[in-house]
Scaffold this motif. Structure first.
Motif, PDB file in Angstrom:
ATOM      1  N   MET A   1       3.199  -4.563   4.007  1.00  0.00           N
ATOM      2  CA  MET A   1       3.995  -3.739   4.982  1.00  0.00           C
ATOM      3  C   MET A   1       5.465  -3.736   5.338  1.00  0.00           C
ATOM      4  O   MET A   1       6.035  -5.005   4.956  1.00  0.00           O
ATOM      5  N   CYS A  31       2.062   7.473   3.762  1.00  0.00           N
ATOM      6  CA  CYS A  31       2.158   6.089   3.964  1.00  0.00           C
ATOM      7  C   CYS A  31       1.864   5.831   5.554  1.00  0.00           C
ATOM      8  O   CYS A  31       2.281   6.460   6.376  1.00  0.00           O
ATOM      9  N   THR A  33       2.198   4.714   8.713  1.00  0.00           N
ATOM     10  CA  THR A  33       3.392   4.444   9.443  1.00  0.00           C
ATOM     11  C   THR A  33       3.231   4.140  11.053  1.00  0.00           C
ATOM     12  O   THR A  33       2.495   4.747  11.670  1.00  0.00           O
ATOM     13  N   SER A 118       1.657   0.501   6.463  1.00  0.00           N
ATOM     14  CA  SER A 118       2.204   0.400   5.040  1.00  0.00           C
ATOM     15  C   SER A 118       3.941   0.224   5.538  1.00  0.00           C
ATOM     16  O   SER A 118       4.713  -0.349   4.783  1.00  0.00           O
ATOM     17  N   ILE A 248       7.727   2.146  -1.844  1.00  0.00           N
ATOM     18  CA  ILE A 248       6.376   2.685  -1.187  1.00  0.00           C
ATOM     19  C   ILE A 248       5.972   4.139  -1.578  1.00  0.00           C
ATOM     20  O   ILE A 248       6.670   4.857  -1.895  1.00  0.00           O
TER      21      ILE A 248
END
Ligand SMILES: Nc1ncnc2c1ncn2[C@@H]1O[C@H](COP(=O)(O)OP(=O)(O)OP(=O)(O)O)[C@@H](O)[C@H]1O
Ligand SMILES: [Mg+2]
Length: 248
Positions: A1, A31, A33, A118, A248
């Motif tokens: 994370m 991703c 979020t 993430s 990422i």
């Protein structure tokens, strides 16, 4: 994370618009979020929910560790985008953090989400407080929107020196220009000088545009509201830079 924050000591410089647009673009790119509105004014809610203020919950329960952070989350506001709306009690967040030694630091509040999330995006209130220090501690990178004027640059230098002197992680800071009006000579000049003005900055610059202003009225991220607009393209560029920096 990974955790990022949009922060500036100055108000009205595009922190919330940037946090919302970047959080949306992150979720769109796959991703998972979480956007956390840390500002009691709750502006992020307006950009995300068609002008409805967020329901929010009292922050004290979270600070005391009585209610897990998961209960504060509105899930899938958009696919892959979770949201913690502000609550009016958030105005006490910095005071509570300052006064109550038992209160959990932001880092421990977020820890239970590490597996399913993430990217955490923190939308911070203006001003400088203990909350700022916590944000600087928990964030991997802090993005600082700056309007290209000398007063903004002055405020940026003060903030950068504060972070350096308090050893809060000067290397985490990434200024970027927002509300850029290329009709203004000073804006053009400062934007051109960016590589000389900063050690590390974001190349994307967000233009002044009525499309961004309309986000609040329509309650939509720019990528949905006006994807062909110049600021939407600039936010996509900013997200690409963030993505590549965070890996990422
Ligand atoms: N690129 C832009 N072009 C035109 N208007 C903008 C732009 N970015 C933000 N704004 C407008 O400026 C105002 C402040 O933006 P925003 O709420 O994102 O700033 P902020 O730094 O989060 O403010 P605060 O310090 O009050 O939290 C809003 O009305 C917003 O619509
Ligand atoms: Mg804001």
């Amino acid at each position: 994370m990974r955790t990022i924050a949009f922060y500036s000591p100055k108000g009205g410089v595009g922190k919330t618009a940037s946090a919302v647009n970047i959080a949306y673009l992150a979720s769109e790119s796959g991703c998972s979020t979480l956007l956390w509105d840390l500002d009691s004014q709750g502006a992020a809610s307006f950009y995300l929910s068609g002008g409805e203020p967020g329901k929010g919950k009292k922050i004290s329960k979270l600070l005391e560790g009585k209610v897990p952070i998961a209960e504060f989350i509105e899930e899938n506001v958009y696919p892959g985008l979770d949201f913690i709306p502000a609550h009016k009690s958030f105005r006490n967040l910095d005071i509570r953090i300052e006064e109550d030694e038992r209160s959990l630091p932001l880092k421990s509040m977020l820890a239970p989400l590490a597996e399913e999330t993430s990217l955490v995006v923190l939308d911070c209130p203006p001003g400088q407080s203990r909350l700022t220090e916590q944000v600087l501690k928990v964030a991997d990178v802090v993005y600082v929107p700056l309007v290209p004027t000398w007063l903004s640059m002055n405020s940026w230098h003060q903030f950068r020196d504060f972070v350096r002197d308090k050893k809060l992680g000067q290397k985490k800071l990434r200024p970027f220009f927002t509300l850029v009006d290329r009709r203004k000579k000073l804006h053009r000049e400062l934007c051109e000088q960016a590589p000389d003005l900063f050690d590390r900055h974001m190349e994307a610059m967000i233009p002044y545009s009525s499309a961004v202003e309309r986000m609040g009225e329509e309650g939509l991220p720019l990528e949905i509201l006006s994807p062909r607009s110049n600021p939407a393209a600039s936010y996509r560029k900013l997200w690409k830079e963030i993505q590549s920096e965070l890996g990422i």
